[in-house]
Design an enzyme around this catalytic site. Structure first.
Site, PDB file in Angstrom:
ATOM      1  N   LYS A 199     -14.648 -19.445 -11.971  1.00 38.47           N
ATOM      2  CA  LYS A 199     -14.486 -20.905 -11.671  1.00 38.47           C
ATOM      3  C   LYS A 199     -15.787 -21.529 -11.505  1.00 38.47           C
ATOM      4  O   LYS A 199     -16.163 -22.477 -12.130  1.00 38.47           O
ATOM      5  CB  LYS A 199     -13.837 -21.067 -10.379  1.00 38.47           C
ATOM      6  CG  LYS A 199     -13.388 -22.330  -9.900  1.00 38.47           C
ATOM      7  CD  LYS A 199     -12.609 -22.615  -8.527  1.00 38.47           C
ATOM      8  CE  LYS A 199     -12.569 -23.837  -8.114  1.00 38.47           C
ATOM      9  NZ  LYS A 199     -11.931 -24.000  -6.733  1.00 38.47           N
ATOM     10  N   GLY A 259      -9.672 -19.895  -6.141  1.00 41.33           N
ATOM     11  CA  GLY A 259      -9.820 -18.614  -6.978  1.00 41.33           C
ATOM     12  C   GLY A 259      -8.699 -17.593  -6.782  1.00 41.33           C
ATOM     13  O   GLY A 259      -8.012 -17.072  -7.654  1.00 41.33           O
ATOM     14  N   GLU A 345      -9.338 -13.487   2.828  1.00 41.02           N
ATOM     15  CA  GLU A 345     -10.288 -14.712   2.591  1.00 41.02           C
ATOM     16  C   GLU A 345      -9.620 -16.121   3.059  1.00 41.02           C
ATOM     17  O   GLU A 345     -10.325 -17.262   3.211  1.00 41.02           O
ATOM     18  CB  GLU A 345     -10.513 -14.791   0.999  1.00 41.02           C
ATOM     19  CG  GLU A 345     -11.841 -15.678   0.721  1.00 41.02           C
ATOM     20  CD  GLU A 345     -12.305 -15.312  -0.994  1.00 41.02           C
ATOM     21  OE1 GLU A 345     -13.293 -14.735  -0.931  1.00 41.02           O
ATOM     22  OE2 GLU A 345     -11.747 -15.762  -1.781  1.00 41.02           O
ATOM     23  N   HIS A 376       0.809  11.589   2.159  1.00 42.00           N
ATOM     24  CA  HIS A 376       0.103  12.911   2.202  1.00 42.00           C
ATOM     25  C   HIS A 376      -1.428  12.591   2.622  1.00 42.00           C
ATOM     26  O   HIS A 376      -2.213  13.605   2.578  1.00 42.00           O
ATOM     27  CB  HIS A 376       0.066  13.716   0.868  1.00 42.00           C
ATOM     28  CG  HIS A 376       1.529  13.700   0.230  1.00 42.00           C
ATOM     29  ND1 HIS A 376       2.378  14.889   0.888  1.00 42.00           N
ATOM     30  CD2 HIS A 376       2.372  12.963  -0.477  1.00 42.00           C
ATOM     31  CE1 HIS A 376       3.701  14.575   0.427  1.00 42.00           C
ATOM     32  NE2 HIS A 376       3.674  13.445  -0.326  1.00 42.00           N
ATOM     33  N   LYS A 485     -24.403 -14.738   0.052  1.00 38.55           N
ATOM     34  CA  LYS A 485     -24.998 -15.165  -1.254  1.00 38.55           C
ATOM     35  C   LYS A 485     -26.404 -15.692  -1.213  1.00 38.55           C
ATOM     36  O   LYS A 485     -27.269 -15.615  -1.938  1.00 38.55           O
ATOM     37  CB  LYS A 485     -24.141 -15.989  -1.979  1.00 38.55           C
ATOM     38  CG  LYS A 485     -22.860 -15.340  -2.260  1.00 38.55           C
ATOM     39  CD  LYS A 485     -21.760 -16.393  -2.913  1.00 38.55           C
ATOM     40  CE  LYS A 485     -20.357 -15.623  -3.189  1.00 38.55           C
ATOM     41  NZ  LYS A 485     -19.591 -17.036  -3.720  1.00 38.55           N
TER      42      LYS A 485
END
Ligand code: F6P
Length: 509
Positions: A199, A259, A345, A376, A485
């Site tokens: 995006k 997104g 999110e 399991h 970021k």
């Protein structure tokens, strides 16, 4: 200021019911009510939602459904459909529902409808040309988060219906480049198409992988090949210019699509290539049917509302900090990781839309995996441990690989586990005793089809919206991802120094 559910009378009553331990003894509730399962099952858009093994009674359900009035659910839904800027912190509309609209629906208004339908036709025409054409054997989607998890889940869920002649679809997300390098070793550059799906077209993982792929292609076929072998999905035209994406190979995204809600948009290009335009339209129609149900159904039979409200009951009133999701069809194995982004999110927030601190828990930890494998592995802890988890079983009646008997075996396993979790056993031997009354929901579909997958994803999207309204948070921003970021960029440029450089050093000593 909007009314928040936690201040309401219904909420208070729910607390009283929880404090009184109402609904906690599932065996007793089932033994005293032979109709319990059918009374607590609702259906819509090819999905059946059985919540009879939740720790609820009619009193609890009545108070939960009263929350729909408190949050003015129909009004909130109308605001979304109209295109109001309900993503208040980013001042944006939230219109992923507009992406699956039909002509005449005018979701978001006539202009948005026209733009969406025009871009959809352009996308599907291109996807069919790739699918039908002989140019490409491999399509590699480079993206991360919502530009990866949605399309990857849908392609893997519907893979069995994909024709053999269709180009093979691959997904690359991790920035370490290893999955891309391994792929590039086995594909022919002349017959490979890259989709750069981002995006923002600024996400470092995606741009790093895209650059690696571009350099590889240019080293094999020269610069001029980029225009033929790369397409992009983004809102960021200048960045696509810089990368060298040909104008007719760019597909739109809009800022009013988050997104994690974007698989219906051009982000779904890989899905459209895998399924073809007909299959992609079926995916949209399944979601549309669930949308219609969300808009029209009253709270007591509204699947997204019930799923959302029960989730709130579990984390807030039953103190269950996680939700484990167990699909019993291998084709749905990627559902838990898709839901991790969608739910965590969106609602992993601790302040209200207005920025005030919350006094209550929000999004649970979403985890899970293939149910049979879980049996399991970690089911031991869920049966006899102290793990705090609500459980969500997702079951498809029909096999997706032509093995009905084996699918029956898988579903019989699910039925046995659901029984054990809900009913437990009163063994004299404490080592073999099961407390039971583990709250679980069961989501059933007859078959894994584009329609049911469309409806399934739309169901969870609306569940997330409902919970955000109950908790008073904005489900459509994700500011929490920005700090990491920024720090990465600061460390990379040298502008910022981390507390310790050990992690950044070439070799760990
Ligand atoms: O960092 C989180 C995030 O922004 C997600 O919300 C998004 O889906 C993902 O990164 C990828 O973003 P983009 O599509 O802009 O590359």
């Amino acid at each position: 200021m909007r009314p928040s559910a936690p201040g309401s009378l219904a909420w208070q009553r729910l607390q009283e019911l929880a404090d009184a331990g109402v609904g906690r003894d599932l065996p007793a509730l089932f033994n005293s009510d032979r109709e319990r399962e059918s009374r607590y099952t609702r259906s819509a858009a090819g999905l059946r939602f059985d919540f009879s093994r939740q720790r609820i009674t009619d009193d609890v359900l009545n108070e939960l459904t009263a929350l729909a009035e408190v949050i003015e659910l129909p009004k909130r839904i109308a605001e979304m459909w109209r295109g109001d800027r309900i993503n208040t912190t980013e001042d944006r509309a939230v219109l992923h529902v507009a992406l699956r609209q039909d002509a005449g629906d005018a979701i978001g208004g006539a202009a948005i409808e026209a733009e969406v339908l025009a871009e959809r036709e352009r996308l599907l025409k291109f996807a069919d040309s790739v699918r039908e054409g002989a140019a490409f054997d491999h399509v590699i989607n480079i993206g991360i988060g919502g530009s990866d998890l949605g399309p990857k889940f849908v392609v893997s869920a519907l893979a069995s219906g994909v024709r053999r002649s269709t180009p093979k679809i691959h997904f690359v997300s991790n920035v370490d480049g290893c999955s891309l390098v391994a792929l590039l070793e086995r594909v022919d550059p002349r017959r490979t198409l890259f989709i750069v799906c981002s995006k923002t077209f600024t996400t470092q993982e995606t741009m790093s992988n895209a650059t690696l792929a571009r350099d590889w292609l240019v080293s094999k076929l020269g610069e001029s090949a980029v225009a033929q072998h790369f397409v992009a999905v983004s809102v960021n035209e200048p960045a696509m210019d810089r990368f060298g994406i040909a104008p007719d190979r760019r597909f739109k995204m809009w800022d009013w699509v988050g997104g994690r809600f974007s698989v219906w948009s051009s982000v779904g290009l890989a899905v459209a290539v895998a399924l073809g335009s007909k299959g992609f339209r079926r995916l949209l129609s399944g979601a549309r049917e669930l949308d219609r149900h969300f808009v029209e159904a009253a709270a007591p039979s509204n699947l997204p509302f019930l799923m959302g409200a029960l989730g709130v009951w579990n984390i807030h009133f039953q103190k269950l900090a996680s939700l484990a999701v167990f699909p019993y069809s291998e084709s749905l194995a990627l559902l838990p990781s898709f839901l991790q982004q969608l739910e965590m999110e969106s609602n992993g927030k601790s302040v209200t839309r207005e920025g005030d601190s919350l006094g209550w828990p929000t999004a649970p930890v979403i985890w899970g995996g293939g149910g049979n494998d879980g049996q399991h592995s970690y089911y031991q802890a869920l049966h006899q441990g102290t793990v705090s988890a609500a459980l969500g079983f997702v079951i498809a009646k029909e096999s997706t690989c032509g093995k009905p008997t084996l699918q029956q075996l898988a579903n019989a396993n699910a039925a046995a586990q659901i029984e054990a979790f809900a009913m437990g056993n009163a063994s004299d031997d404490p080592q073999r005793r099961h407390a039971g009354s583990r709250p679980c929901s069961v989501l059933l579909m007859n078959a894994v089809t584009p329609e049911t997958i469309g409806a399934l994803i739309a169901l969870y999207e609306h569940k997330v919206f409902v919970q955000s309204l109950i908790w008073g948070v904005n489900a459509f921003d994700q500011f929490g991802v920005e700090l990491g970021k920024r720090l990465w960029a600061g460390f990379a440029s040298g502008e910022l120094q981390p507390i310790s450089t050990r992690l950044l050093s070439k070799a760990f000593d």
